[in-house]
Design a protein around this motif. Sequence first.
Motif, PDB file in Angstrom:
ATOM      1  N   VAL A 279       1.951   4.931 -19.563  1.00 44.24           N
ATOM      2  CA  VAL A 279       0.646   5.409 -20.011  1.00 44.24           C
ATOM      3  C   VAL A 279      -0.411   4.426 -19.530  1.00 44.24           C
ATOM      4  CG1 VAL A 279       1.604   6.537 -22.069  1.00 44.24           C
ATOM      5  CG2 VAL A 279       0.735   4.203 -22.239  1.00 44.24           C
ATOM      6  N   ASN A 280      -1.591   4.927 -19.249  1.00 45.42           N
ATOM      7  CA  ASN A 280      -2.711   4.065 -18.861  1.00 45.42           C
ATOM      8  C   ASN A 280      -2.351   3.117 -17.725  1.00 45.42           C
ATOM      9  OD1 ASN A 280      -2.992   4.736 -21.934  1.00 45.42           O
ATOM     10  ND2 ASN A 280      -5.070   4.341 -21.206  1.00 45.42           N
ATOM     11  N   ARG A 281      -1.485   3.574 -16.821  1.00 39.90           N
ATOM     12  CA  ARG A 281      -1.003   2.785 -15.689  1.00 39.90           C
ATOM     13  C   ARG A 281      -0.280   1.517 -16.126  1.00 39.90           C
ATOM     14  NH1 ARG A 281      -0.612   6.979 -12.716  1.00 39.90           N
ATOM     15  NH2 ARG A 281      -2.511   7.709 -11.685  1.00 39.90           N
ATOM     16  N   LEU A 282       0.352   1.567 -17.278  1.00 38.44           N
ATOM     17  CA  LEU A 282       1.131   0.460 -17.803  1.00 38.44           C
ATOM     18  C   LEU A 282       2.530   0.960 -18.152  1.00 38.44           C
ATOM     19  CD1 LEU A 282      -1.509  -1.055 -20.256  1.00 38.44           C
ATOM     20  CD2 LEU A 282      -0.803  -2.053 -18.067  1.00 38.44           C
ATOM     21  N   PRO A 283       3.566   0.111 -18.018  1.00 40.02           N
ATOM     22  CA  PRO A 283       4.912   0.514 -18.420  1.00 40.02           C
ATOM     23  C   PRO A 283       4.992   0.669 -19.931  1.00 40.02           C
ATOM     24  CG  PRO A 283       4.869  -1.828 -17.889  1.00 40.02           C
ATOM     25  CD  PRO A 283       3.517  -1.278 -17.513  1.00 40.02           C
ATOM     26  N   ALA A 284       5.772   1.635 -20.369  1.00 36.69           N
ATOM     27  CA  ALA A 284       5.881   1.913 -21.803  1.00 36.69           C
ATOM     28  C   ALA A 284       7.278   2.426 -22.121  1.00 36.69           C
ATOM     29  CB  ALA A 284       4.821   2.933 -22.227  1.00 36.69           C
ATOM     30  N   ALA A 285       7.619   2.397 -23.398  1.00 34.74           N
ATOM     31  CA  ALA A 285       8.921   2.881 -23.856  1.00 34.74           C
ATOM     32  C   ALA A 285       8.737   3.721 -25.105  1.00 34.74           C
ATOM     33  CB  ALA A 285       9.862   1.707 -24.140  1.00 34.74           C
TER      34      ALA A 285
END
Length: 336
Positions: A279-285
């Motif tokens: 999301v938002n060009r960031l890695p997420a889990a």
Amino acid sequence: MTASMGATGQAASTGQAASIGQEAGFERLAQRHRRELHVHCYRLLASYDEAEDAVQETYLRAWRARDSFEGDALARAWLYRIATNVCLDLIRARARQAPRLRSLAEVSWLQPYPDRLLDEAAAAEDQPDAVAVNRETIELAFLAALQVLPARQRAALVLRDVLGLPAAELAELLDTTVAAVNSALQRARVTMARHLPSHRVDWSARQPSSEERELLARFIDAHERCDAKAVAAIAAADIRVTMPPYPWCFDGLDMLAVLLQRAFGPDREGDWRLLPTAVNRLPAAGSYLKRPGDSKFRPFKLDVLRIEAGVIAEITTFGPAVFPELHLPATWTRAS
């Protein structure tokens, strides 16, 4: 960094002006620009849900004002004008301005934006403005910093520095003078520089790097094994954890250890399974929890990672409401 609205839009013909007065023509116009308008509203409001409301209101106002649309005007610029004013009204009505920004916890209305929706917009080859959507300033730190700005400064900075709107057009859109616009921009830029993290070297969005994806995989593995030491090993000494909309802010490895003890310790609520996303060009889990006596892992939270110098510098935790937009499953039955 910028994508000029004039450069990406095409002048509307007299025929187009007539066609939007009809429902089918208006619907085509709406669908063509819906995603980028949604992201524009999201940037100003920092809320995915409120951005959706703003887009709906934008098209309602546009439909009511369709007779005022001129054939030699830019359809895109016309819609951006309406959408910006809708957002300005919402910001003022809901007092959506953070008095300060010590952490993302100060922006209680902050919500994540799925990367897959940005990718879908960028992949639409028939949309000349797709590049602007793909390059938008979308990171959580930038969005949060924007929320400190007064409404008109916020709009001026986004329209000028991100979308590349010329100062003269910006002044017309905001119903003010070029001098006033330049003054607002100067103040906005100073404020943004003061609140953006020091690691930021530009405002361009990007895809998570291979290093970030690897750290995300290690974060997921440690989480599923309930291994607090493994999480701490990939975390910065001054790691920060926030959980919008809650005002909590946890700084440092000692506070992280307390949180991990609650999640991983003997009194934990159940077992974890995580799925990678972005999301938002960031890695997420996306985290799923299987409580004792339950046969399924159910959505629990979304952890968004900011990675700096090879370690996790910040974790922003949201609720699971965005899982459907991320195409994450409603439940998970994978064996423990």
